[in-house]
Design an enzyme around this catalytic site. Structure first.
Site, PDB file in Angstrom:
ATOM      1  N   LYS A  82      18.956  19.273 -63.017  1.00 19.80           N
ATOM      2  CA  LYS A  82      19.236  18.181 -62.143  1.00 19.80           C
ATOM      3  C   LYS A  82      19.542  16.829 -62.666  1.00 19.80           C
ATOM      4  O   LYS A  82      19.921  15.872 -61.961  1.00 19.80           O
ATOM      5  CB  LYS A  82      17.859  18.318 -61.135  1.00 19.80           C
ATOM      6  N   SER A 118       9.144  16.814 -54.824  1.00 19.40           N
ATOM      7  CA  SER A 118       7.870  17.248 -55.474  1.00 19.40           C
ATOM      8  C   SER A 118       7.985  17.454 -56.619  1.00 19.40           C
ATOM      9  O   SER A 118       7.018  17.816 -57.403  1.00 19.40           O
ATOM     10  CB  SER A 118       7.007  18.088 -54.581  1.00 19.40           C
ATOM     11  N   GLN A 171      11.995  13.968 -61.216  1.00 15.56           N
ATOM     12  CA  GLN A 171      11.902  13.623 -62.829  1.00 15.56           C
ATOM     13  C   GLN A 171      13.442  13.179 -63.102  1.00 15.56           C
ATOM     14  O   GLN A 171      13.380  12.374 -63.849  1.00 15.56           O
ATOM     15  CB  GLN A 171      11.313  14.809 -63.636  1.00 15.56           C
ATOM     16  N   GLY A 196      17.873  24.184 -52.263  1.00 13.41           N
ATOM     17  CA  GLY A 196      18.652  23.349 -51.423  1.00 13.41           C
ATOM     18  C   GLY A 196      20.231  23.405 -51.449  1.00 13.41           C
ATOM     19  O   GLY A 196      20.726  23.049 -50.514  1.00 13.41           O
ATOM     20  N   GLY A 197      20.586  24.389 -52.355  1.00 15.66           N
ATOM     21  CA  GLY A 197      21.816  24.716 -52.395  1.00 15.66           C
ATOM     22  C   GLY A 197      22.921  23.664 -53.295  1.00 15.66           C
ATOM     23  O   GLY A 197      24.131  23.897 -53.427  1.00 15.66           O
ATOM     24  N   GLU A 229      17.449  34.461 -54.458  1.00 13.33           N
ATOM     25  CA  GLU A 229      16.483  33.997 -53.554  1.00 13.33           C
ATOM     26  C   GLU A 229      15.437  34.950 -53.270  1.00 13.33           C
ATOM     27  O   GLU A 229      15.474  36.196 -53.103  1.00 13.33           O
ATOM     28  CB  GLU A 229      17.257  33.642 -52.332  1.00 13.33           C
ATOM     29  N   SER A 238      17.799  27.421 -64.505  1.00 11.85           N
ATOM     30  CA  SER A 238      17.783  26.128 -63.867  1.00 11.85           C
ATOM     31  C   SER A 238      17.152  25.297 -64.661  1.00 11.85           C
ATOM     32  O   SER A 238      17.318  24.068 -64.644  1.00 11.85           O
ATOM     33  CB  SER A 238      17.477  26.356 -62.429  1.00 11.85           C
TER      34      SER A 238
END
Length: 311
Positions: A50, A75, A80, A177-178, A201, A300
């Site tokens: 991310k 959350s 971060q 979230g895609g 998933e 991820s």
């Protein structure tokens, strides 16, 4: 989204991110019956992919916008990521976090100089608080996944993977979230050679699987999964890209997630979080779908509460 958008995005964020390693394991290849290439975003700055999307989103703001700061609600990892990206670029970051968020994650956000504003743990409360901060400060809201600049940034992980392994047959990626799967699918479309993208998933939060079946964005009634990073749902920017470019989604059980996570920890000697293990679990569950193919797996992230391990 055009190919040049992803190329320019990667060039833009390169000074602020790590180009993460690609690991292999003969043992796990044997267990899976296929050739696996793990793109290890657990070694990314702040421990997850991310960082890529957060950095790109901030860099796309004007100087005036940056001066007023950025705000998001999260959350976990995006909280971060936006905090660290903002700190790296000299921008103020306001992070709306539910009161139920683990203390370890709140501490991490504070460590990256993010300003935490707590709210009750509902999506409505998170959105309302973010809007209030926007109104008071003029900060720009950046969605954790449903933002095209974020999606482009997340796609750069797959770009790097395909640059090193251009003949991959398929890339498997977890779906929350895609943002990651949408970016990955774009990268595979533009930079792969007939490379498919498959999502992974948990059964407990299979809204993306059901959304592809119904043709509209579905929600989850419960979020009872160990893969805490995958509890969010698709957005109106990520979903059309998933519909267009993703081949399908494999669902996995909680025990399968834990077993896949344990295998990676034991055999590869790297720390991955449960959400990351979902992609490997999907390959193990559907071996016949992937057998004898060259398979990329996006790890991820690796942000784990070591006091609360499932094994």
């Amino acid at each position: 989204m055009q190919k040049n958008v992803l190329i320019e995005c990667h060039q833009r964020i390169a000074p602020f991110i790590h180009e993460t390693p690609i690991f292999t394991s003969h043992l796990l290849n044997g267990i899976a019956g296929t050739e696996l290439f793990f793109k290890c975003e657990n070694f990314q700055r702040m421990g997850a992919y991310k960082m890529r999307g957060a950095t790109n989103a901030i860099l796309q703001l004007t100087e005036g916008q940056r001066a007023k700061g950025v705000v998001t609600h999260s959350s976990g990892n995006f909280a971060q990521a936006l905090s660290l990206a903002a700190k790296s670029l000299g921008v103020k970051a306001y992070i709306v976090m539910p009161s139920s968020a683990p203390q370890v994650k709140k501490d991490a956000v504070k460590g990256y100089s993010g300003t935490i504003i707590e709210c009750v743990p509902t999506l409505a409360a998170r959105n309302a608080m973010a809007r209030e901060i926007q109104s008071k400060t003029g900060a720009t809201f950046i969605h954790p996944s449903n933002d095209l600049n974020v999606i482009a940034g997340q796609g750069t992980a797959c770009m790097e993977l395909l640059r090193e392994q251009p003949d991959l047959d398929v890339v498997v990626v977890p779906v929350g979230g895609g943002g990651l799967i949408a970016g990955t699918a774009l990268a595979a479309h533009h930079f792969g050679t007939h490379c498919k993208v498959v999502g992974a998933e948990p059964f407990e939060v299979d809204d993306a699987y059901r959304s592809l079946k119904s043709g509209k964005i579905e929600s989850n009634d419960t979020t009872n999964t160990i893969a805490d990073g995958l509890k969010t749902q698709l957005g109106d920017k990520s979903f059309p890209l998933i519909q267009k470019y993703v081949e399908g989604i494999v669902r996995v059980g909680e025990d399968e997630i834990i077993e896949a996570m344990k295998l990676v920890w034991e055999r590869m000697k790297i720390i991955i979080e449960p959400s990351s293990a979902v992609a490997f679990a999907a390959v193990l569950r559907k071996k016949n779908r992937f057998i004898d193919k060259k398979v990329g797996i996006i790890i991820s992230g690796g942000n784990v509460d070591l006091k609360n391990l499932p094994f």
